[in-house]
Design an enzyme around this catalytic site. Structure first.
Site, mmCIF file in Angstrom:
data_model
loop_
_atom_site.group_PDB
_atom_site.id
_atom_site.type_symbol
_atom_site.label_atom_id
_atom_site.label_comp_id
_atom_site.label_asym_id
_atom_site.label_seq_id
_atom_site.Cartn_x
_atom_site.Cartn_y
_atom_site.Cartn_z
ATOM 1 N N THR A 91 12.902 -18.469 27.443
ATOM 2 C CA THR A 91 13.887 -19.332 28.087
ATOM 3 C C THR A 91 14.775 -18.606 29.097
ATOM 4 O OG1 THR A 91 13.954 -20.863 26.219
ATOM 5 C CG2 THR A 91 15.882 -20.834 27.650
ATOM 6 N N ASN A 112 15.172 -13.407 25.794
ATOM 7 C CA ASN A 112 16.434 -13.994 25.353
ATOM 8 C C ASN A 112 17.357 -12.894 24.830
ATOM 9 O OD1 ASN A 112 15.499 -16.564 25.979
ATOM 10 N ND2 ASN A 112 14.763 -16.950 23.903
ATOM 11 N N ASP A 175 23.841 -21.770 26.351
ATOM 12 C CA ASP A 175 24.613 -20.948 27.278
ATOM 13 C C ASP A 175 23.710 -20.342 28.347
ATOM 14 O OD1 ASP A 175 23.613 -18.346 25.993
ATOM 15 O OD2 ASP A 175 24.726 -19.217 24.326
ATOM 16 N N ASP A 358 11.115 -23.958 32.195
ATOM 17 C CA ASP A 358 11.248 -22.512 32.033
ATOM 18 C C ASP A 358 10.018 -21.890 31.364
ATOM 19 O OD1 ASP A 358 11.840 -23.905 29.716
ATOM 20 O OD2 ASP A 358 13.408 -22.536 29.056
ATOM 21 N N HIS A 359 9.229 -22.732 30.685
ATOM 22 C CA HIS A 359 7.999 -22.291 30.013
ATOM 23 C C HIS A 359 7.356 -23.511 29.367
ATOM 24 C CE1 HIS A 359 10.136 -22.798 26.224
ATOM 25 N NE2 HIS A 359 11.116 -22.052 26.712
#
Length: 552
Positions: A91, A112, A175, A358-359
């Site tokens: 992500t 991440n 976030d 994002d994936h």
């Protein structure tokens, strides 16, 4: 003599007249080529749908409304063959790559989280101990900023190009889905605090949240959706693109209706794993447009929105679940409302929107096996423990493997530097051992990847994902549809197309209708936006503009 002088005067006068006429013509041409103001949309909206496989554009196409995903496809331009150019596909890396046009090797967001050999600690991608929570009670959830991202974003470049007059705001449940896209110079980034149900930010951006955010937090809208529970949008027997409702390999609560009332005023975090998480995200995005006057003047603003609920649902239930199908059908309706709002508030034709992911995600291994397809799982702790045991027995080195994470093996360099056995020997033995483990296709020494014998696509993606100061020592590649996880649900992170093939659709100002099957990459998104807006590319951008999309 007089005749010659007169002739010279006549010719000179003719030349001056001709030159003046030519200059006037050239000036007119330049005026047409270079207008008084550079044409730009009033607002750019970036929509990242977390964990959206490319095939979701068409898997549920017949059930989509005309105003959501279908509108994007039928009014916009779909770049059908868009791929992620690095691995692992996580992500934080994905959001950063989209907005920087760069790769982890350059922008530094390699996962991440990652292990920092200098501090000897795990680092979360947006961790920042120097800032504090704004908009709620103090907690680690608010100690976040983009400081770990080493490059600028397209949103940063827009701020620079407009002398910081163009507004940039990021919004996401996560976030990392808000902060990294918004960039270093953003006006604001807001994310969801699961412990309180508030949308928060940090002192990196401001001292207190605006009134409109504070008022929105008071509504505690999660409770409103909890009261509805999670029923299927349509009769459950019509979900023919999914497996049966209850499967042991999905989640603990895999049966509709999903009861949510028990979460009222108790568990605000639970909304993340329902389609309602996307609804409140897009509601806040609409409120930001209204309250911050986004797209209301000639200076381009940018709203970066990430819909994260799809990722939480995907992890819990997998791509073939009724939960996943229902989540996308509900997101489709949310997008329809959002686009209608943009039409009304900013004006159709005044904004440019792009939607990507994002994936992707792998199918749940147990689902694959149920249908006679190959799949499996490995476990990081198990990998590290077994490798440590082997190396201890072979070389008498105790716990020399610090971590197995991000498809990488990280060694304790204090021990490798002081040991009686060379590090090269230890790495070679580790590679031989790991290659014999179930599910492992290949293992390489990242520092010597150029000499590795492996398909070029894998070599390129690993190289692009390798940051010399943050990455590990060995990289392992698993067999297709094998991943690091548990016995239920699914995840992502591999080089394979189910993780790396993502949707990319542009719509609105400056975009023609159509599609292309030419291969493009996630890194091309920011390069394309830079060309569309006539601004500089981000400072680590390696992408190229997608010229097929333009209406000019």
């Amino acid at each position: 003599m007089k005749k010659i002088s007169c002739l010279i005067i006549i010719l000179s006068t003719f030349s001056i007249t001709q030159l003046a006429a030519q200059t006037k013509k050239t000036t007119a041409i330049k005026a047409n080529v270079y207008p008084a103001e550079v044409a730009r949309p009033k607002l750019v909206v970036g929509l990242v749908v977390d964990q959206m496989r490319w095939d979701y554009l068409y898997r549920y196409y017949s059930r989509y409304t005309n105003g959501g995903f279908k509108r994007l496809i039928n009014e916009g331009f779909s770049v059908e063959n868009t791929f992620i150019p690095y691995t692992p596909t996580y992500t934080a890396c994905g959001h950063t790559c989209i907005y920087t046009g760069s790769i982890p090797a350059i922008h530094g967001i390699i996962g991440n989280d990652w292990y920092d050999p200098e501090t000897k600690k795990n680092v979360y991608c947006t961790d920042d101990s120097t800032v504090f929570t704004v908009g709620s009670t103090p907690s680690a959830e608010g100690q976040m900023s983009p400081k770990n991202m080493l490059t600028s974003t397209i949103t940063d470049e827009l701020r620079l190009a407009t002398n910081f007059k163009g507004k940039v705001i990021g919004i996401s449940l996560k976030d990392r889905g808000s902060i990294l896209p918004a960039g270093h110079a953003a006006n604001a980034a807001y994310w969801y605090q699961g412990s309180t149900g508030n949308w928060i930010t940090s002192t990196y951006y401001m001292k207190e949240v605006p009134t409109w955010v504070a008022d929105y937090n008071k509504l505690k809208l999660a409770n409103k959706f909890y009261a509805k529970n999670w029923e299927t949008l349509y009769p459950i027997n019509t979900y023919v693109n999914s497996t049966a409702d209850e499967k042991a390999y999905e989640g603990k609560t895999s049966t509709f209706p999903h009861q949510l009332t028990q979460n009222i005023d108790k568990n605000f975090d639970a909304i993340r794993s329902t389609p309602y998480g996307n609804t409140i995200t897009l509601d806040l995005a609409k409120l930001a447009i209204l309250s911050e006057d986004l797209g209301q003047d000639k200076i381009t603003d940018f709203l970066a929105v990430s819909c994260s609920a799809t990722d939480y649902v995907g992890h819990g239930y997998g791509p073939n679940s009724i939960e996943a199908e229902d989540t996308y059908l509900r997101l489709d309706k949310d997008l329809e409302e959002f686009f209608n709002y943009l039409d009304k508030k900013v004006g159709k034709g005044n904004y440019t929107v792009f939607l990507t992911a994002d994936h992707g995600a792998a199918h749940v291994p147990a689902f694959m096996k149920e249908n006679k397809l190959l799949a499996g799982v490995v476990n990081d702790r198990d990998i590290a423990a077994k490798l440590n045991s082997y190396l201890n027995e072979k070389f008498k080195v105790n716990n020399i493997v610090l971590r197995s994470m991000n498809n990488q093996i990280i060694f304790d360099h204090d021990k490798t530097d002081k040991g009686n056995v060379s590090f090269d020997v230890i790495k070679s033995a580790s590679i031989d051992f790991l290659k014999r483990m179930d599910g492992f296709a290949n293992v390489i020494d990242i520092s010597r990847i150029a000499q590795s014998t492996m398909p070029e696509i894998q070599k390129t993606m690993i190289t692009n994902g390798y940051n010399a100061r943050r990455s590990g020592d060995l990289y392992y590649i698993l067999n297709p549809n094998w991943f690091n996880g548990g016995n239920t649900g699914t995840t992502h992170g591999s080089w394979n197309p189910y993780d790396s093939h993502i949707p990319l659709v542009f719509m609105g100002w400056g975009i023609k209708q159509g599609s292309s099957n030419k291969t493009h990459y996630m890194t091309d998104i920011s390069a394309t936006l830079a060309a569309l807006l006539h601004i500089q590319m981000p400072n680590g951008c390696v992408g190229e503009p997608i010229t097929e999309i333009t209406s000019k």
